[in-house]
Design a protein around this motif. Structure first.
Motif, PDB file in Angstrom:
ATOM      1  N   THR A  43       6.607  10.586   7.891  1.00 27.80           N
ATOM      2  CA  THR A  43       5.422  11.303   8.774  1.00 27.80           C
ATOM      3  C   THR A  43       5.655  11.158  10.119  1.00 27.80           C
ATOM      4  N   GLU A  44       6.531  10.215  10.513  1.00 29.28           N
ATOM      5  CA  GLU A  44       6.574   9.991  11.973  1.00 29.28           C
ATOM      6  C   GLU A  44       7.843   9.362  12.168  1.00 29.28           C
ATOM      7  N   LYS A  45       8.515   9.649  13.375  1.00 27.91           N
ATOM      8  CA  LYS A  45       9.608   9.197  13.736  1.00 27.91           C
ATOM      9  C   LYS A  45       9.473   8.462  15.392  1.00 27.91           C
ATOM     10  N   LEU A  46       9.855   7.239  15.566  1.00 26.18           N
ATOM     11  CA  LEU A  46       9.603   6.902  16.872  1.00 26.18           C
ATOM     12  C   LEU A  46      11.275   6.324  17.335  1.00 26.18           C
ATOM     13  N   GLU A  47      11.270   6.800  18.661  1.00 26.67           N
ATOM     14  CA  GLU A  47      12.779   6.643  19.113  1.00 26.67           C
ATOM     15  C   GLU A  47      12.774   5.671  20.464  1.00 26.67           C
ATOM     16  N   GLN A  48      13.637   5.057  20.632  1.00 22.08           N
ATOM     17  CA  GLN A  48      13.689   4.311  21.924  1.00 22.08           C
ATOM     18  C   GLN A  48      15.032   4.186  22.265  1.00 22.08           C
ATOM     19  N   GLU A  49      15.292   4.596  23.788  1.00 22.56           N
ATOM     20  CA  GLU A  49      16.486   4.280  24.200  1.00 22.56           C
ATOM     21  C   GLU A  49      16.205   3.181  25.198  1.00 22.56           C
ATOM     22  N   GLN A  50      17.282   2.417  25.422  1.00 27.65           N
ATOM     23  CA  GLN A  50      17.161   0.848  26.287  1.00 27.65           C
ATOM     24  C   GLN A  50      16.496   1.468  27.708  1.00 27.65           C
ATOM     25  N   GLY A  51      15.517   0.938  27.849  1.00 30.05           N
ATOM     26  CA  GLY A  51      14.755   0.904  29.411  1.00 30.05           C
ATOM     27  C   GLY A  51      14.109   2.175  29.224  1.00 30.05           C
ATOM     28  N   LYS A  52      13.665   2.891  28.397  1.00 38.24           N
ATOM     29  CA  LYS A  52      12.877   4.130  28.337  1.00 38.24           C
ATOM     30  C   LYS A  52      11.680   4.006  27.548  1.00 38.24           C
ATOM     31  N   PRO A  53      10.722   4.865  27.542  1.00 36.14           N
ATOM     32  CA  PRO A  53       9.540   4.749  26.861  1.00 36.14           C
ATOM     33  C   PRO A  53       9.935   5.156  25.264  1.00 36.14           C
ATOM     34  N   VAL A  54       8.933   4.744  24.262  1.00 40.83           N
ATOM     35  CA  VAL A  54       9.000   5.160  22.920  1.00 40.83           C
ATOM     36  C   VAL A  54       8.562   6.502  22.967  1.00 40.83           C
ATOM     37  N   GLN A  55       9.364   7.443  22.347  1.00 42.13           N
ATOM     38  CA  GLN A  55       8.988   8.994  21.829  1.00 42.13           C
ATOM     39  C   GLN A  55       8.627   8.952  20.384  1.00 42.13           C
ATOM     40  N   ARG A  56       7.448   9.533  20.267  1.00 44.07           N
ATOM     41  CA  ARG A  56       6.949   9.616  18.840  1.00 44.07           C
ATOM     42  C   ARG A  56       7.092  11.155  18.372  1.00 44.07           C
ATOM     43  N   THR A  57       7.691  11.519  17.377  1.00 44.43           N
ATOM     44  CA  THR A  57       7.546  12.710  16.874  1.00 44.43           C
ATOM     45  C   THR A  57       7.126  12.904  15.548  1.00 44.43           C
ATOM     46  N   ASP A  88       0.872  -1.197   0.187  1.00 44.33           N
ATOM     47  CA  ASP A  88       0.012   0.038   0.025  1.00 44.33           C
ATOM     48  C   ASP A  88       0.859   1.473   0.006  1.00 44.33           C
ATOM     49  N   ASN A  89       2.012   1.210  -0.442  1.00 41.66           N
ATOM     50  CA  ASN A  89       3.100   2.150  -0.329  1.00 41.66           C
ATOM     51  C   ASN A  89       3.348   2.946   0.669  1.00 41.66           C
ATOM     52  N   SER A  90       3.471   1.979   1.997  1.00 37.04           N
ATOM     53  CA  SER A  90       3.939   2.478   3.204  1.00 37.04           C
ATOM     54  C   SER A  90       5.276   2.175   3.264  1.00 37.04           C
ATOM     55  N   PHE A  91       6.016   2.867   4.047  1.00 35.18           N
ATOM     56  CA  PHE A  91       7.291   2.754   4.067  1.00 35.18           C
ATOM     57  C   PHE A  91       7.915   2.757   5.600  1.00 35.18           C
ATOM     58  N   PHE A  92       8.847   1.812   6.041  1.00 31.51           N
ATOM     59  CA  PHE A  92       9.401   1.819   7.257  1.00 31.51           C
ATOM     60  C   PHE A  92      11.026   1.737   7.122  1.00 31.51           C
ATOM     61  N   LEU A  93      11.742   2.631   7.832  1.00 29.11           N
ATOM     62  CA  LEU A  93      12.757   2.329   8.192  1.00 29.11           C
ATOM     63  C   LEU A  93      13.255   2.092   9.620  1.00 29.11           C
ATOM     64  N   ASN A  94      13.994   0.923   9.954  1.00 28.26           N
ATOM     65  CA  ASN A  94      14.410   0.836  11.218  1.00 28.26           C
ATOM     66  C   ASN A  94      15.789   0.616  11.460  1.00 28.26           C
ATOM     67  N   ILE A  95      16.225   1.420  12.647  1.00 29.07           N
ATOM     68  CA  ILE A  95      17.560   1.378  12.864  1.00 29.07           C
ATOM     69  C   ILE A  95      17.897   0.969  14.120  1.00 29.07           C
ATOM     70  N   VAL A  96      18.839   0.142  14.538  1.00 28.39           N
ATOM     71  CA  VAL A  96      19.249  -0.608  15.807  1.00 28.39           C
ATOM     72  C   VAL A  96      20.750  -0.216  15.934  1.00 28.39           C
ATOM     73  N   LEU A  97      21.067   0.660  17.315  1.00 26.79           N
ATOM     74  CA  LEU A  97      22.397   0.712  17.449  1.00 26.79           C
ATOM     75  C   LEU A  97      22.904  -0.599  18.502  1.00 26.79           C
ATOM     76  N   ASN A  98      24.199  -0.689  18.502  1.00 28.58           N
ATOM     77  CA  ASN A  98      24.585  -1.763  19.519  1.00 28.58           C
ATOM     78  C   ASN A  98      24.385  -1.557  20.680  1.00 28.58           C
ATOM     79  N   ASP A  99      24.102  -0.313  21.158  1.00 27.42           N
ATOM     80  CA  ASP A  99      23.607  -0.087  22.757  1.00 27.42           C
ATOM     81  C   ASP A  99      22.469  -0.590  22.986  1.00 27.42           C
ATOM     82  N   GLY A 100      21.628  -0.830  22.019  1.00 25.25           N
ATOM     83  CA  GLY A 100      20.160  -1.183  22.051  1.00 25.25           C
ATOM     84  C   GLY A 100      18.994  -0.109  21.699  1.00 25.25           C
TER      85      GLY A 100
END
Length: 152
Positions: free
Chosen positions: A87-101, A54-66
């Motif tokens: 249209t949206e960015k989700l970020e998560q540091e290890q042990g913290k909640p997801v931040q939506r922007t 349906d022409n949606s796109f997702f880019l996932n990036i995972v760093l070695n620190d989790g």
């Protein structure tokens, strides 16, 4: 050939065999790019792309620190050109909640692509030191499991 009907029959048979062996060169690039891809030759992080039907796109990036980031958006294809808008960015540091922007920018600026077998090659413009640089990236297709079984 003495018989004109025989000559026409041979010509007709040759024409039919020639046109029936023609390969389908109108393969839709969107059908080729759909699926999951993982970037090759990266150190210190894992980056994967997902292009949906349906022409949606997702880019996932995972760093070695989790920690991880996900960009969500849409894509369009015109010939070998690929335009991805987030249209949206989700970020998560290890042990913290997801931040939506909310976002609204282009990923892989001026991108062109080609697919050979299970390898996706992207060429795009990046700005590592505020000057445009032509940047290549290679991704390999990942096999996924859906309701119908294994799919590329």
């Amino acid at each position: 050939m003495k018989n004109p009907t025989s000559a026409i029959s041979v010509l007709l048979l040759f024409s039919l065999s020639f046109f029936s062996c023609k390969k389908d060169r109108n393969v839709n690039p969107e059908n080729l790019i759909k699926g999951n891809w993982e970037e090759m030759d990266l150190n210190g992080l894992k980056r994967s792309l997902n292009f949906t039907k349906d022409n949606s796109f997702f880019l996932n990036i995972v760093l070695n620190d989790g920690s991880s980031s996900q960009f969500i958006g849409s894509y369009q294809i015109q010939g070998d050109r690929l335009k991805i808008t987030t249209t949206e960015k989700l970020e998560q540091e290890q042990g913290k909640p997801v931040q939506r922007t909310p976002t609204n920018y282009t990923l892989y600026e001026n991108a062109t692509f080609s697919i050979t077998g299970d390898i996706l090659k992207l060429n795009y413009t990046s700005y590592p030191a505020d000057a445009p640089v032509n940047t290549p990236a290679k991704f390999r297709r990942l096999i996924t499991i859906d309701e119908g079984g294994l799919t590329p």
